[in-house]
Design a protein around this motif. Structure first.
Motif, short mmCIF file in Angstrom:
data_model
loop_
_atom_site.label_atom_id
_atom_site.label_comp_id
_atom_site.label_asym_id
_atom_site.label_seq_id
_atom_site.Cartn_x
_atom_site.Cartn_y
_atom_site.Cartn_z
N ARG A 1 0.67 -1.18 -0.06
CA ARG A 1 0.12 -0.12 0.09
C ARG A 1 0.77 1.39 0.07
O ARG A 1 1.94 1.28 0.59
N VAL A 2 0.28 2.30 -0.81
CA VAL A 2 1.25 3.65 -0.92
C VAL A 2 0.35 4.67 -0.33
O VAL A 2 -0.85 4.61 -1.03
N LEU A 3 0.63 5.43 0.64
CA LEU A 3 -0.26 6.26 1.31
C LEU A 3 0.64 7.70 0.89
O LEU A 3 1.25 8.34 1.69
N GLY A 4 0.21 8.12 -0.26
CA GLY A 4 1.16 9.18 -0.89
C GLY A 4 1.10 10.52 -0.31
O GLY A 4 2.00 11.17 0.16
N THR A 5 -0.23 10.96 0.10
CA THR A 5 -0.62 12.08 0.83
C THR A 5 0.20 12.26 2.18
O THR A 5 0.50 12.95 2.55
N LEU A 6 0.19 11.02 2.83
CA LEU A 6 0.98 10.97 4.08
C LEU A 6 2.52 10.73 4.16
O LEU A 6 3.07 10.80 5.13
N GLY A 7 2.81 10.18 2.92
CA GLY A 7 4.29 10.05 2.78
C GLY A 7 4.66 8.67 3.32
O GLY A 7 5.88 8.47 3.70
N GLN A 8 3.88 7.70 3.26
CA GLN A 8 4.20 6.45 4.00
C GLN A 8 4.02 5.24 2.82
O GLN A 8 3.17 5.34 2.00
N ILE A 9 4.75 4.30 2.97
CA ILE A 9 4.83 3.09 1.93
C ILE A 9 4.72 1.74 3.04
O ILE A 9 5.53 1.65 3.92
N ILE A 10 3.72 1.07 2.85
CA ILE A 10 3.45 -0.24 3.65
C ILE A 10 3.89 -1.41 2.70
O ILE A 10 3.29 -1.42 1.64
N GLY A 11 4.78 -2.13 3.48
CA GLY A 11 4.88 -3.41 2.65
C GLY A 11 5.55 -4.52 3.72
O GLY A 11 5.60 -4.26 4.78
N ARG A 12 6.09 -5.43 2.90
CA ARG A 12 6.79 -6.60 3.63
C ARG A 12 8.24 -6.96 2.98
O ARG A 12 8.39 -6.68 1.69
N ALA A 13 8.95 -7.33 3.99
CA ALA A 13 10.42 -7.50 3.28
C ALA A 13 11.33 -8.58 4.21
O ALA A 13 10.78 -8.38 5.36
N GLU A 14 12.05 -9.18 3.88
CA GLU A 14 13.15 -10.05 4.75
C GLU A 14 13.52 -9.23 5.75
O GLU A 14 14.13 -8.04 5.57
N GLU A 15 13.95 -9.59 7.00
CA GLU A 15 14.53 -8.77 8.04
C GLU A 15 15.91 -8.38 7.68
O GLU A 15 16.25 -7.27 7.87
N ALA A 16 16.80 -9.04 7.16
CA ALA A 16 17.90 -8.69 6.66
C ALA A 16 18.10 -7.65 5.58
O ALA A 16 19.10 -7.10 5.49
N THR A 17 16.85 -7.25 4.98
CA THR A 17 16.98 -6.00 4.22
C THR A 17 16.71 -4.74 4.60
O THR A 17 16.92 -3.70 3.88
N LEU A 18 16.58 -4.79 6.12
CA LEU A 18 16.22 -3.56 6.52
C LEU A 18 17.17 -2.58 6.48
O LEU A 18 16.93 -1.35 6.02
N PRO A 19 18.75 -2.79 6.47
CA PRO A 19 19.60 -1.70 6.20
C PRO A 19 19.54 -1.12 4.83
O PRO A 19 19.99 0.05 4.79
N THR A 20 19.24 -2.05 4.08
CA THR A 20 19.12 -1.71 2.70
C THR A 20 18.05 -0.79 2.42
O THR A 20 18.18 0.33 1.67
N LEU A 21 16.75 -1.03 2.86
CA LEU A 21 15.68 -0.42 2.75
C LEU A 21 15.63 1.15 3.17
O LEU A 21 15.47 2.12 2.66
N ALA A 22 16.50 1.18 4.48
CA ALA A 22 16.72 2.36 5.21
C ALA A 22 17.83 3.25 4.51
O ALA A 22 17.71 4.64 4.56
#
Length: 88
Positions: free
Chosen positions: A43-64
């Motif tokens: 889900r993308v909440l463009g007005t709020l500037g938030q993106i909701i989704g799922r990923a492997e825990e190991a990808t957290l630093p890459t996402l950040a």
């Protein structure tokens, strides 16, 4: 055999990504970069500037580290008891 398949399947975690203010007009671009980094966007909440989704825990630093990302926080579920329940 079933145990081996379960162990080889990486666990995904729900995340809420907050986009930096200066990237609010480019939320779709940030979304695409997050998907390239391994996030399955739900889900993308463009007005709020938030993106909701799922990923492997190991990808957290890459996402950040994706350009335009302010923060990546684990999604939490809150459940409230019905009004007529004993514990409030």
């Amino acid at each position: 055999m079933g145990d081996d398949a379960e162990q080889s399947t990486p666990k995904t975690v729900g995340y809420i990504v907050t986009v930096q203010n200066q990237y609010l007009g480019r939320v779709q671009e940030v979304t695409e970069m997050l998907e390239s980094a391994g996030m399955r966007v739900e889900r993308v909440l463009g007005t709020l500037g938030q993106i909701i989704g799922r990923a492997e825990e190991a990808t957290l630093p890459t996402l950040a580290g994706v350009e335009g990302v302010q923060s990546v926080d684990p999604a939490r579920q809150v459940r409230i008891s019905p009004p007529d329940s004993e514990i409030q």
